[in-house]
Motif scaffolding. Structure first.
Motif, mmCIF file in Angstrom:
data_model
loop_
_atom_site.group_PDB
_atom_site.id
_atom_site.type_symbol
_atom_site.label_atom_id
_atom_site.label_comp_id
_atom_site.label_asym_id
_atom_site.label_seq_id
_atom_site.Cartn_x
_atom_site.Cartn_y
_atom_site.Cartn_z
ATOM 1 N N MET A 105 0.840 -1.190 0.000
ATOM 2 C CA MET A 105 0.000 0.000 0.000
ATOM 3 C C MET A 105 0.877 1.243 0.000
ATOM 4 N N SER A 106 0.510 2.244 -0.791
ATOM 5 C CA SER A 106 1.312 3.455 -0.914
ATOM 6 C C SER A 106 0.831 4.502 0.088
ATOM 7 N N TYR A 107 1.549 4.651 1.180
ATOM 8 C CA TYR A 107 1.201 5.630 2.188
ATOM 9 C C TYR A 107 1.809 6.991 1.862
ATOM 10 N N ARG A 108 1.156 8.042 2.336
ATOM 11 C CA ARG A 108 1.699 9.397 2.266
ATOM 12 C C ARG A 108 2.126 9.782 3.675
ATOM 13 N N VAL A 109 3.388 10.149 3.795
ATOM 14 C CA VAL A 109 3.953 10.457 5.103
ATOM 15 C C VAL A 109 4.343 11.930 5.155
ATOM 16 N N GLY A 110 3.725 12.656 6.066
ATOM 17 C CA GLY A 110 4.080 14.058 6.261
ATOM 18 C C GLY A 110 5.096 14.190 7.379
ATOM 19 N N TYR A 111 5.901 15.228 7.304
ATOM 20 C CA TYR A 111 6.917 15.436 8.338
ATOM 21 C C TYR A 111 7.210 16.922 8.483
ATOM 22 N N LEU A 112 7.786 17.277 9.628
ATOM 23 C CA LEU A 112 8.193 18.661 9.856
ATOM 24 C C LEU A 112 9.381 18.963 8.957
ATOM 25 N N GLY A 113 9.146 19.832 7.970
ATOM 26 C CA GLY A 113 10.187 20.159 7.019
ATOM 27 C C GLY A 113 11.008 21.347 7.459
ATOM 28 N N PRO A 114 11.847 21.847 6.541
ATOM 29 C CA PRO A 114 11.992 21.410 5.156
ATOM 30 C C PRO A 114 12.884 20.173 5.049
ATOM 31 N N GLU A 115 13.336 19.896 3.838
ATOM 32 C CA GLU A 115 14.249 18.776 3.633
ATOM 33 C C GLU A 115 15.572 19.051 4.341
ATOM 34 N N ALA A 116 16.291 17.960 4.598
ATOM 35 C CA ALA A 116 17.626 18.010 5.202
ATOM 36 C C ALA A 116 17.601 18.361 6.684
ATOM 37 N N THR A 117 16.436 18.196 7.348
ATOM 38 C CA THR A 117 16.365 18.309 8.799
ATOM 39 C C THR A 117 16.518 16.919 9.408
ATOM 40 N N PHE A 118 16.602 16.859 10.726
ATOM 41 C CA PHE A 118 16.688 15.555 11.375
ATOM 42 C C PHE A 118 15.370 14.795 11.244
ATOM 43 N N THR A 119 14.244 15.517 11.204
ATOM 44 C CA THR A 119 12.964 14.847 10.974
ATOM 45 C C THR A 119 12.951 14.202 9.593
ATOM 46 N N HIS A 120 13.452 14.940 8.606
ATOM 47 C CA HIS A 120 13.534 14.406 7.251
ATOM 48 C C HIS A 120 14.431 13.169 7.208
ATOM 49 N N MET A 121 15.525 13.218 7.971
ATOM 50 C CA MET A 121 16.430 12.071 8.038
ATOM 51 C C MET A 121 15.715 10.845 8.596
ATOM 52 N N ALA A 122 14.942 11.043 9.661
ATOM 53 C CA ALA A 122 14.213 9.925 10.263
ATOM 54 C C ALA A 122 13.204 9.339 9.282
ATOM 55 N N VAL A 123 12.484 10.218 8.583
ATOM 56 C CA VAL A 123 11.470 9.764 7.623
ATOM 57 C C VAL A 123 12.118 9.029 6.457
ATOM 58 N N ASN A 124 13.223 9.552 5.955
ATOM 59 C CA ASN A 124 13.909 8.908 4.827
ATOM 60 C C ASN A 124 14.364 7.499 5.169
ATOM 61 N N ARG A 125 14.823 7.317 6.382
ATOM 62 C CA ARG A 125 15.354 6.007 6.768
ATOM 63 C C ARG A 125 14.248 5.021 7.116
ATOM 64 N N PHE A 126 13.149 5.524 7.692
ATOM 65 C CA PHE A 126 12.086 4.614 8.119
ATOM 66 C C PHE A 126 11.048 4.383 7.040
ATOM 67 N N PHE A 127 10.750 5.429 6.267
ATOM 68 C CA PHE A 127 9.719 5.337 5.222
ATOM 69 C C PHE A 127 10.354 5.547 3.846
ATOM 70 N N SER A 128 11.420 4.851 3.565
ATOM 71 C CA SER A 128 12.184 5.083 2.341
ATOM 72 C C SER A 128 11.385 4.791 1.071
ATOM 73 N N ASP A 129 10.365 3.938 1.162
ATOM 74 C CA ASP A 129 9.592 3.567 -0.025
ATOM 75 C C ASP A 129 8.225 4.249 -0.064
ATOM 76 N N LYS A 130 8.006 5.276 0.769
ATOM 77 C CA LYS A 130 6.721 5.961 0.819
ATOM 78 C C LYS A 130 6.836 7.377 0.255
ATOM 79 N N THR A 131 5.700 7.954 -0.104
ATOM 80 C CA THR A 131 5.657 9.345 -0.542
ATOM 81 C C THR A 131 5.824 10.238 0.680
ATOM 82 N N ARG A 132 6.814 11.134 0.642
ATOM 83 C CA ARG A 132 7.133 11.975 1.807
ATOM 84 C C ARG A 132 6.847 13.436 1.482
#
Length: 284
Positions: A1-28
């Motif tokens: 299933m293709s989930y959409r994952v929102g995160y506190l941006g912008p890109e290149a923050t620690f939140t973005h890092m966490a999302v990239n590593r945990f939800f690498s195959d999801k739309t961020r």
């Protein structure tokens, strides 16, 4: 299933890092503020919201707790802990003269985490608060004529073409940030390639008013059952001075805690008990 994952941006923050590593195959999808991200999950724009909850040095992120409790009561379905490494970044034109920086920009938490380095190496240089470490790096990139610096991570340095002139400038080396994953309702169990570190249940408990020894009795309900509380935190109810609720993290599944009758005992004491989530905790 293709989930959409929102995160506190912008890109290149620690939140973005966490999302990239945990939800690498999801739309961020990045959002500019924590409330914006939580609102998007509540309104169904995204399936999950990932926001910071606590830093090992600076403590809880109060806006996350307060918005979750008072505005958008979403369900916590996961926790992700990532190490925090802060670096001093400058424009490549000024790498050789970084000690002459005229200002240092970053998120207030990052500035606080690096106070010893700043006081030692650029003492007296003014600091400027930005909405994120990544925003600080972007600001430095956009002002190459100024000898200024940003405190941010390696991803921000790469994204904005900045030079890391000093690595790991945070005062305490055991620096980590916890992020919670929120969902509007009951979601599928989060999974990752690694096993969760622990399972956790988070409750919000409001004590009965004018009840001497109420907090002691609440804690005793867990203690005699030998249930480990990994966190106890009080926050104001915003209904008047002296009115507080307590957030309590219990290691173990909700079913296991319920099985021991803790919730029934607390309610018998006159407490209001609300489940905020039962979820796996990962360390990346």
């Amino acid at each position: 299933m293709s989930y959409r994952v929102g995160y506190l941006g912008p890109e290149a923050t620690f939140t973005h890092m966490a999302v990239n590593r945990f939800f690498s195959d999801k739309t961020r999808i990045p959002y500019p503020t924590i409330p914006d991200c939580i609102d998007a999950a509540a309104n169904g724009e995204i399936d999950f919201a990932v926001v910071p909850l606590e830093n090992a040095i600076e403590g809880s992120v109060n806006i996350t707790i307060d918005y979750l409790i008072h505005e958008q009561p979403l369900t916590i379905v996961g926790e992700i802990t990532v190490p925090v490494r802060q670096h001093l970044l400058v424009h490549p034109n000024h790498a050789a003269v970084w000690k002459d920086v005229q200002a240092v920009y970053s998120h207030p938490h990052a500035i606080a985490q690096c106070h010893k380095f700043l006081n030692t190496h650029v003492k007296g240089v003014p600091t400027g608060d930005m909405t994120s470490t990544s925003a600080a790096a972007k600001y430095v990139k956009e002002h190459p004529e100024q000898v200024i610096a940003a405190i941010a991570n390696e991803a921000a340095a790469q994204k904005y073409g900045l030079t890391i002139v000093q690595q790991d400038i945070h005062t305490h080396q055991n620096n980590h940030t916890k992020f919670i994953v929120l969902h509007n309702g009951q979601a599928e169990v989060l999974s990752n390639e690694q096993e969760p570190r622990v399972e956790k249940t988070t409750w919000m408990i409001m004590l009965p008013s004018d009840y001497a020894g109420a907090l002691y009795q609440v804690l005793a309900a867990f203690a005699w059952r030998k249930l480990n509380l990994s966190k106890i935190e009080s926050r104001p109810m915003k209904t008047g001075l002296g009115n507080y609720f307590f957030l309590i993290d219990v290691e173990g599944s909700y079913d296991n805690v319920l099985q021991h009758g803790v919730k029934m005992e607390l309610e018998a004491l006159g407490c209001s008990v609300t489940l905020l989530g039962n979820y796996p905790c990962y360390s990346l």
